[in-house]
Design a protein around this motif. Sequence first.
Motif, mmCIF file in Angstrom:
data_model
loop_
_atom_site.group_PDB
_atom_site.id
_atom_site.type_symbol
_atom_site.label_atom_id
_atom_site.label_comp_id
_atom_site.label_asym_id
_atom_site.label_seq_id
_atom_site.Cartn_x
_atom_site.Cartn_y
_atom_site.Cartn_z
ATOM 1 N N LEU A 1 -3.080 -1.222 -4.859
ATOM 2 C CA LEU A 1 -3.056 -0.406 -3.944
ATOM 3 C C LEU A 1 -2.316 0.921 -4.329
ATOM 4 O O LEU A 1 -2.171 2.049 -3.525
ATOM 5 N N ILE A 2 -1.328 0.773 -5.131
ATOM 6 C CA ILE A 2 -0.509 1.702 -5.436
ATOM 7 C C ILE A 2 -0.204 2.137 -7.004
ATOM 8 O O ILE A 2 0.630 2.858 -7.359
ATOM 9 N N HIS A 3 -1.248 1.737 -7.634
ATOM 10 C CA HIS A 3 -1.386 1.766 -9.047
ATOM 11 C C HIS A 3 -1.704 3.269 -9.547
ATOM 12 O O HIS A 3 -0.921 3.806 -10.473
ATOM 13 N N THR A 4 -2.556 3.970 -8.785
ATOM 14 C CA THR A 4 -2.803 5.348 -9.169
ATOM 15 C C THR A 4 -1.532 6.063 -8.825
ATOM 16 O O THR A 4 -1.313 7.197 -9.776
ATOM 17 N N SER B 1 0.720 -1.271 -0.029
ATOM 18 C CA SER B 1 0.108 -0.020 0.202
ATOM 19 C C SER B 1 0.936 1.344 -0.015
ATOM 20 O O SER B 1 0.165 2.173 -0.237
ATOM 21 N N GLU B 2 2.084 0.980 0.212
ATOM 22 C CA GLU B 2 3.074 2.318 0.171
ATOM 23 C C GLU B 2 3.929 2.436 -0.805
ATOM 24 O O GLU B 2 4.542 1.323 -1.298
ATOM 25 N N PHE B 3 3.842 3.350 -1.724
ATOM 26 C CA PHE B 3 4.802 3.420 -2.977
ATOM 27 C C PHE B 3 6.026 3.600 -2.749
ATOM 28 O O PHE B 3 7.053 2.557 -3.444
ATOM 29 N N ALA B 4 6.572 4.257 -1.948
ATOM 30 C CA ALA B 4 7.994 4.211 -1.558
ATOM 31 C C ALA B 4 8.341 2.885 -0.857
ATOM 32 O O ALA B 4 7.682 2.348 -0.180
ATOM 33 N N GLY B 5 9.560 2.295 -1.457
ATOM 34 C CA GLY B 5 10.002 1.270 -1.001
ATOM 35 C C GLY B 5 9.502 -0.030 -1.711
ATOM 36 O O GLY B 5 9.930 -1.186 -1.409
ATOM 37 N N SER B 6 8.584 -0.018 -2.947
ATOM 38 C CA SER B 6 8.027 -0.768 -3.735
ATOM 39 C C SER B 6 9.280 -1.483 -4.505
ATOM 40 O O SER B 6 10.153 -0.970 -5.013
ATOM 41 N N ARG B 7 9.096 -2.886 -4.389
ATOM 42 C CA ARG B 7 10.191 -3.752 -5.295
ATOM 43 C C ARG B 7 9.811 -3.723 -6.818
ATOM 44 O O ARG B 7 8.550 -3.798 -7.012
ATOM 45 N N ILE B 8 10.938 -3.340 -7.504
ATOM 46 C CA ILE B 8 10.886 -3.240 -8.940
ATOM 47 C C ILE B 8 11.971 -4.054 -9.718
ATOM 48 O O ILE B 8 13.164 -3.655 -9.376
#
Length: 261
Positions: free
Chosen positions: A241-244, A147-154
């Motif tokens: 939860l982070i798509h927008t 739910s939190e964009f920062a820290g997302s694995r990519i």
Amino acid sequence: MIDHQRLEGIVREAGRIAHSRWPGDGHNLASWDKTPGDPVSEADLEVDTFLKRELGALLPSAGWLSEETADDESRLKKDLIWLVDPIDGTRDYIRGRTGWAISVALISSGRPLIGMLSAPARGEEWLAQAGQGVTLNGAPIAASRRSEFAGSRIPIDQLPSPDSDLVVVDKPNSIALRVAMVAADHADLVATLRWGFEWDVGAAALIAREAGAAVTDAFGKPFGYNKRDPRAFGVLASSPLIHTEAIARVADRAKDLAQKA
């Protein structure tokens, strides 16, 4: 309508054919560039020929759209088409790396019904059916719910400076496998900002969607299939939860790059 066991067997056999030619096991392989920076190998063509024959026999009424076959516009009159990338991730395949997969989707009226990825060098097989969920090696999976964009694995080689708040994970060359990583909660976000084709995303988008991920083009629009022009700009697959926020993060870059391309 379709013999699912036979379909799965065909895609597995395509994976076996590709794996039997893979330089990662020491096999010699002829490869060349179709256009500068766009490689193809003799295995791509062999797998494409096999799939076209076998899938055509499985469902004779279906049209055909594949990366390695000249486009036949008669497909536009078909309700059903096979959407195929015989080896997605050819660069990794040619280099003997594991980040490649066979990608097969069955499309009906512009929507994926079945999506399958065979990645034998990784020991992975992904299978999704519309409305019936998705499995990895036969076990049900669920997508990232971050739910939190920062820290997302990519999965990416190197982060652009505006995205330094993200976390890099291993990146297969196959875009289909990267999208599938989100489906299996091995990544939270995949983003590409370039023109791609329906065969790049057909199977993987269904796999991700059935796992509960959000999947759109770089502008947040849903993918369409069996279009006259089979291209779309970019892929965004992520936790819903982070798509927008993902769409907003790349919006200016996507607009600029799409206009320049």
